[in-house]
Scaffold this motif. Sequence first.
Motif, mmCIF file in Angstrom:
data_model
loop_
_atom_site.group_PDB
_atom_site.id
_atom_site.type_symbol
_atom_site.label_atom_id
_atom_site.label_comp_id
_atom_site.label_asym_id
_atom_site.label_seq_id
_atom_site.Cartn_x
_atom_site.Cartn_y
_atom_site.Cartn_z
ATOM 1 N N HIS A 1 70.232 -25.853 -84.203
ATOM 2 C CA HIS A 1 69.707 -26.645 -83.052
ATOM 3 C C HIS A 1 69.425 -25.844 -81.999
ATOM 4 C CE1 HIS A 1 73.199 -26.016 -80.428
ATOM 5 N NE2 HIS A 1 73.892 -26.162 -81.617
ATOM 6 N N THR A 2 68.719 -26.675 -80.918
ATOM 7 C CA THR A 2 68.152 -25.843 -79.530
ATOM 8 C C THR A 2 69.441 -25.510 -78.902
ATOM 9 O OG1 THR A 2 66.249 -27.359 -79.690
ATOM 10 C CG2 THR A 2 66.889 -26.103 -77.402
ATOM 11 N N PRO A 3 69.590 -24.170 -78.503
ATOM 12 C CA PRO A 3 70.828 -23.597 -78.004
ATOM 13 C C PRO A 3 70.969 -24.345 -76.632
ATOM 14 C CG PRO A 3 69.096 -21.831 -78.594
ATOM 15 C CD PRO A 3 68.309 -23.203 -78.799
ATOM 16 N N GLY A 4 72.333 -24.479 -76.315
ATOM 17 C CA GLY A 4 72.540 -25.262 -75.028
ATOM 18 C C GLY A 4 72.639 -24.152 -73.803
ATOM 19 N N PRO A 5 73.052 -24.235 -72.891
ATOM 20 C CA PRO A 5 73.475 -25.793 -72.508
ATOM 21 C C PRO A 5 72.280 -26.893 -72.329
ATOM 22 C CG PRO A 5 73.562 -24.457 -70.421
ATOM 23 C CD PRO A 5 73.105 -23.539 -71.497
ATOM 24 N N TRP A 6 72.629 -28.014 -72.664
ATOM 25 C CA TRP A 6 71.608 -29.145 -72.388
ATOM 26 C C TRP A 6 71.929 -29.765 -71.078
ATOM 27 C CZ3 TRP A 6 71.450 -31.632 -77.933
ATOM 28 C CH2 TRP A 6 70.955 -30.772 -78.791
ATOM 29 N N TRP A 7 70.868 -30.903 -70.656
ATOM 30 C CA TRP A 7 71.144 -31.516 -69.393
ATOM 31 C C TRP A 7 70.385 -32.657 -69.655
ATOM 32 C CZ3 TRP A 7 67.317 -32.752 -65.667
ATOM 33 C CH2 TRP A 7 67.928 -33.140 -64.384
ATOM 34 N N ASN A 8 71.138 -33.885 -69.092
ATOM 35 C CA ASN A 8 70.416 -35.104 -69.076
ATOM 36 C C ASN A 8 70.049 -35.493 -67.691
ATOM 37 O OD1 ASN A 8 73.548 -35.809 -68.689
ATOM 38 N ND2 ASN A 8 72.419 -37.917 -68.800
ATOM 39 N N SER A 9 68.983 -36.114 -67.631
ATOM 40 C CA SER A 9 68.495 -36.590 -66.484
ATOM 41 C C SER A 9 68.130 -38.101 -66.853
ATOM 42 C CB SER A 9 67.195 -35.992 -65.896
ATOM 43 O OG SER A 9 66.721 -36.477 -64.992
ATOM 44 N N ARG A 10 68.761 -38.938 -66.428
ATOM 45 C CA ARG A 10 68.767 -40.363 -66.693
ATOM 46 C C ARG A 10 68.784 -40.284 -68.256
ATOM 47 N NH1 ARG A 10 69.490 -43.861 -62.401
ATOM 48 N NH2 ARG A 10 69.196 -42.896 -60.769
ATOM 49 N N LEU A 11 67.499 -41.047 -68.697
ATOM 50 C CA LEU A 11 67.596 -41.245 -70.215
ATOM 51 C C LEU A 11 66.816 -40.092 -70.644
ATOM 52 C CD1 LEU A 11 66.934 -44.999 -70.030
ATOM 53 C CD2 LEU A 11 69.191 -43.646 -70.419
ATOM 54 N N GLU A 12 66.782 -38.969 -70.259
ATOM 55 C CA GLU A 12 66.039 -37.891 -70.894
ATOM 56 C C GLU A 12 66.994 -36.542 -71.097
ATOM 57 O OE1 GLU A 12 61.650 -37.871 -69.569
ATOM 58 O OE2 GLU A 12 62.702 -36.752 -68.190
ATOM 59 N N SER B 1 64.944 -34.995 -75.893
ATOM 60 C CA SER B 1 64.451 -36.336 -76.188
ATOM 61 C C SER B 1 63.864 -36.953 -74.909
ATOM 62 C CB SER B 1 65.974 -37.388 -76.396
ATOM 63 O OG SER B 1 65.254 -38.713 -76.677
ATOM 64 N N ASN B 2 62.852 -37.612 -74.833
ATOM 65 C CA ASN B 2 62.184 -38.209 -73.977
ATOM 66 C C ASN B 2 62.907 -39.605 -73.343
ATOM 67 O OD1 ASN B 2 60.086 -36.265 -73.599
ATOM 68 N ND2 ASN B 2 58.891 -37.076 -74.943
ATOM 69 N N HIS B 3 63.315 -40.227 -74.279
ATOM 70 C CA HIS B 3 64.230 -41.579 -73.871
ATOM 71 C C HIS B 3 65.306 -41.899 -74.980
ATOM 72 C CE1 HIS B 3 64.068 -45.636 -72.264
ATOM 73 N NE2 HIS B 3 64.237 -45.995 -73.428
ATOM 74 N N ILE B 4 66.555 -41.970 -74.432
ATOM 75 C CA ILE B 4 67.529 -42.583 -75.031
ATOM 76 C C ILE B 4 67.886 -43.938 -74.873
ATOM 77 C CG2 ILE B 4 69.904 -41.831 -75.320
ATOM 78 C CD1 ILE B 4 68.341 -39.450 -75.758
ATOM 79 N N SER B 5 68.073 -44.536 -76.019
ATOM 80 C CA SER B 5 68.356 -46.007 -75.783
ATOM 81 C C SER B 5 69.603 -46.557 -76.112
ATOM 82 C CB SER B 5 67.330 -46.640 -76.783
ATOM 83 O OG SER B 5 67.595 -46.528 -78.169
ATOM 84 N N GLY B 6 69.870 -47.631 -75.985
ATOM 85 C CA GLY B 6 71.336 -48.327 -76.147
ATOM 86 C C GLY B 6 71.345 -49.691 -75.992
ATOM 87 N N ALA B 7 72.143 -50.581 -76.149
ATOM 88 C CA ALA B 7 72.256 -52.097 -76.081
ATOM 89 C C ALA B 7 72.077 -52.315 -74.817
ATOM 90 C CB ALA B 7 73.576 -52.550 -76.448
ATOM 91 N N ASN B 8 72.401 -51.773 -73.817
ATOM 92 C CA ASN B 8 71.967 -51.943 -72.315
ATOM 93 C C ASN B 8 71.674 -50.619 -71.601
ATOM 94 O OD1 ASN B 8 74.591 -51.061 -71.409
ATOM 95 N ND2 ASN B 8 75.439 -53.208 -72.173
ATOM 96 N N TYR B 9 71.644 -50.615 -70.356
ATOM 97 C CA TYR B 9 71.228 -49.498 -69.543
ATOM 98 C C TYR B 9 72.435 -48.465 -69.459
ATOM 99 C CZ TYR B 9 69.581 -46.323 -65.764
ATOM 100 O OH TYR B 9 69.088 -45.208 -65.108
ATOM 101 N N GLU B 10 73.686 -49.052 -69.072
ATOM 102 C CA GLU B 10 74.734 -48.292 -69.157
ATOM 103 C C GLU B 10 75.186 -47.525 -70.476
ATOM 104 O OE1 GLU B 10 74.658 -51.648 -68.157
ATOM 105 O OE2 GLU B 10 74.407 -50.978 -65.947
ATOM 106 N N GLU B 11 74.897 -48.103 -71.528
ATOM 107 C CA GLU B 11 75.149 -47.441 -72.802
ATOM 108 C C GLU B 11 74.145 -46.635 -72.936
ATOM 109 O OE1 GLU B 11 76.485 -49.964 -76.299
ATOM 110 O OE2 GLU B 11 74.564 -49.247 -77.003
ATOM 111 N N ALA B 12 72.920 -46.753 -72.538
ATOM 112 C CA ALA B 12 71.756 -45.791 -72.778
ATOM 113 C C ALA B 12 72.314 -44.565 -72.105
ATOM 114 C CB ALA B 12 70.585 -46.281 -72.407
ATOM 115 N N LEU B 13 72.627 -44.650 -70.650
ATOM 116 C CA LEU B 13 73.036 -43.494 -70.051
ATOM 117 C C LEU B 13 74.380 -42.719 -70.696
ATOM 118 C CD1 LEU B 13 72.984 -44.979 -66.432
ATOM 119 C CD2 LEU B 13 71.447 -43.186 -67.297
ATOM 120 N N ALA B 14 75.271 -43.695 -71.005
ATOM 121 C CA ALA B 14 76.327 -42.947 -71.856
ATOM 122 C C ALA B 14 75.889 -42.116 -72.981
ATOM 123 C CB ALA B 14 77.419 -43.837 -71.998
#
Length: 83
Positions: free
Chosen positions: A3-14, A26-39
């Motif tokens: 995989h792409t070596p870490g560390p990785w970082w998340n900025s909202r849904l990226e 990833s350019n956009h992470i999804s989930g059942a709702n916004y809070e789940e997508a952030l998690a």
Amino acid sequence: MKHTPGPWWNSRLEVGTVPTMAIKISNHISGANYEEALANARLIGAAPELLESLEELFEKCQNIDPFIISGQMIKAKKLLNKI
């Protein structure tokens, strides 16, 4: 490492590599709702560190009595084999 070596970082849904998101995981992470997508984004962002920790733990636990931790070691090995 596959995989792409870490560390990785998340900025909202990226999710991308630090410090400047030079490689986007990833350019956009999804989930059942916004809070789940952030998690989900936080979990994906932590993946390289979680993998490193699991690998280190697996190595250190190989010398412990297998009767005590055999179930956990089998589970850890199965998880490592998925990667």
